[in-house]
Design a protein around this motif. Sequence first.
Motif, PDB file in Angstrom:
ATOM      1  N   TRP A   1      36.997  31.032  33.154  1.00  8.89           N
ATOM      2  CA  TRP A   1      37.103  32.364  33.750  1.00  8.89           C
ATOM      3  C   TRP A   1      36.268  32.459  35.020  1.00  8.89           C
ATOM      4  CZ3 TRP A   1      32.951  35.812  34.114  1.00  8.89           C
ATOM      5  CH2 TRP A   1      33.266  37.121  34.493  1.00  8.89           C
ATOM      6  N   SER A   2      35.028  31.977  34.969  1.00  5.97           N
ATOM      7  CA  SER A   2      34.137  32.096  36.121  1.00  5.97           C
ATOM      8  C   SER A   2      34.564  31.181  37.261  1.00  5.97           C
ATOM      9  CB  SER A   2      32.692  31.799  35.714  1.00  5.97           C
ATOM     10  OG  SER A   2      32.550  30.491  35.210  1.00  5.97           O
TER      11      SER A   2
ATOM     12  N   GLU B   1      35.370  41.913  29.646  1.00  7.85           N
ATOM     13  CA  GLU B   1      36.607  41.156  29.896  1.00  7.85           C
ATOM     14  C   GLU B   1      36.577  39.824  29.166  1.00  7.85           C
ATOM     15  OE1 GLU B   1      39.046  39.137  33.655  1.00  7.85           O
ATOM     16  OE2 GLU B   1      37.458  40.591  34.053  1.00  7.85           O
TER      17      GLU B   1
ATOM     18  N   TRP C   1      28.127  32.756  43.102  1.00  8.70           N
ATOM     19  CA  TRP C   1      28.758  33.396  41.949  1.00  8.70           C
ATOM     20  C   TRP C   1      28.600  32.553  40.685  1.00  8.70           C
ATOM     21  CZ3 TRP C   1      30.215  36.791  38.732  1.00  8.70           C
ATOM     22  CH2 TRP C   1      31.152  36.496  37.740  1.00  8.70           C
TER      23      TRP C   1
ATOM     24  N   ALA D   1      26.924  33.715  37.323  1.00  2.56           N
ATOM     25  CA  ALA D   1      27.621  33.701  36.040  1.00  2.56           C
ATOM     26  C   ALA D   1      26.822  32.944  34.987  1.00  2.56           C
ATOM     27  CB  ALA D   1      29.010  33.075  36.209  1.00  2.56           C
TER      28      ALA D   1
ATOM     29  N   ARG E   1      37.521  32.701  39.002  1.00  5.22           N
ATOM     30  CA  ARG E   1      37.099  33.770  39.914  1.00  5.22           C
ATOM     31  C   ARG E   1      36.525  33.171  41.202  1.00  5.22           C
ATOM     32  NH1 ARG E   1      33.713  39.109  38.245  1.00  5.22           N
ATOM     33  NH2 ARG E   1      35.706  39.454  37.162  1.00  5.22           N
TER      34      ARG E   1
ATOM     35  N   THR F   1      41.343  29.948  33.782  1.00  5.26           N
ATOM     36  CA  THR F   1      41.047  30.836  32.659  1.00  5.26           C
ATOM     37  C   THR F   1      41.941  30.480  31.478  1.00  5.26           C
ATOM     38  OG1 THR F   1      40.477  32.615  34.197  1.00  5.26           O
ATOM     39  CG2 THR F   1      40.904  33.238  31.919  1.00  5.26           C
TER      40      THR F   1
ATOM     41  N   SER G   1      28.499  44.979  30.659  1.00  7.26           N
ATOM     42  CA  SER G   1      29.112  44.947  31.979  1.00  7.26           C
ATOM     43  C   SER G   1      30.616  44.791  31.815  1.00  7.26           C
ATOM     44  CB  SER G   1      28.569  43.773  32.797  1.00  7.26           C
ATOM     45  OG  SER G   1      28.968  42.537  32.217  1.00  7.26           O
TER      46      SER G   1
ATOM     47  N   ASP H   1      32.413  42.700  33.295  1.00 10.30           N
ATOM     48  CA  ASP H   1      32.727  41.266  33.233  1.00 10.30           C
ATOM     49  C   ASP H   1      32.618  40.727  31.817  1.00 10.30           C
ATOM     50  OD1 ASP H   1      33.262  41.053  35.940  1.00 10.30           O
ATOM     51  OD2 ASP H   1      31.224  40.429  36.467  1.00 10.30           O
TER      52      ASP H   1
END
Length: 251
Positions: free
Chosen positions: A114-115, A80, A44, A48, A118, A205, A75, A77
Amino acid sequence: MRRVEHVMGFPVSLRIDDEGEVRDEGAEGDGGGFRAAADAVFAWLHEADARFSPFLPQSEVSRYGRGEVAYGALSADLAEVLGLCEEYRAATGGAFDVRLPGREFDPCAVVKGWSVQRAAGLLAAAGARRFCLNAGGDVVAAGGPWRVGIRHPERADQVCAVLTVTDAAVATSGRYERGDHILDGRTGRPVTGLLSLTVLAPTLTEADATATAAFALGAEGPAWAAARPGCEVFAVDAGRSVIRTPGLPLA
């Protein structure tokens, strides 16, 4: 289980201290049950980086910055991320801004935390309850307690404080790695009122974006960050004075 990879231009280290509830087929010992989850975490983060890096010409962020992708075609994402960027821009009166005159569109100050948050969610979904995910010095700590050091802003081999962290995140913005790279969006000038500013928050985040946004505010940044819900602050100003909130969990 411990693992380190270089992603987004910095080392990301993962440490898991509990045993997996669902083990990979044939995995034995040393956190074997979380190997698939660790693979997903780093997959991920690489994804990202490929999608949101402003340094990669064909990333979604770069194409959006050049006007090649309309807002309505983004997207979910990236939409956001842009929402978070706008939230912090408005909250700082424009001091924090990812669209600075003369610079490329760059939402890295939000994307990183943020990434990684997640990614931490992927670990939690896999059943991990005690882990530490450290992305270039910004940390998500699940379970605990964990001891998280705050680097001395002028002495790379020393820490100026150690926090005891349980189910929280810590992020620092400073001038010691990249010089005066954070600009006040209101003036376009480098921020020099602080040497470093660390935020403890419920998620990375929040911690990462708040730390950068507060640093962009300069001398007024520590008080602004401290007023954010769930945030504690440790800052060193340009005069080498320490500013810290009373709820900071010092070790």
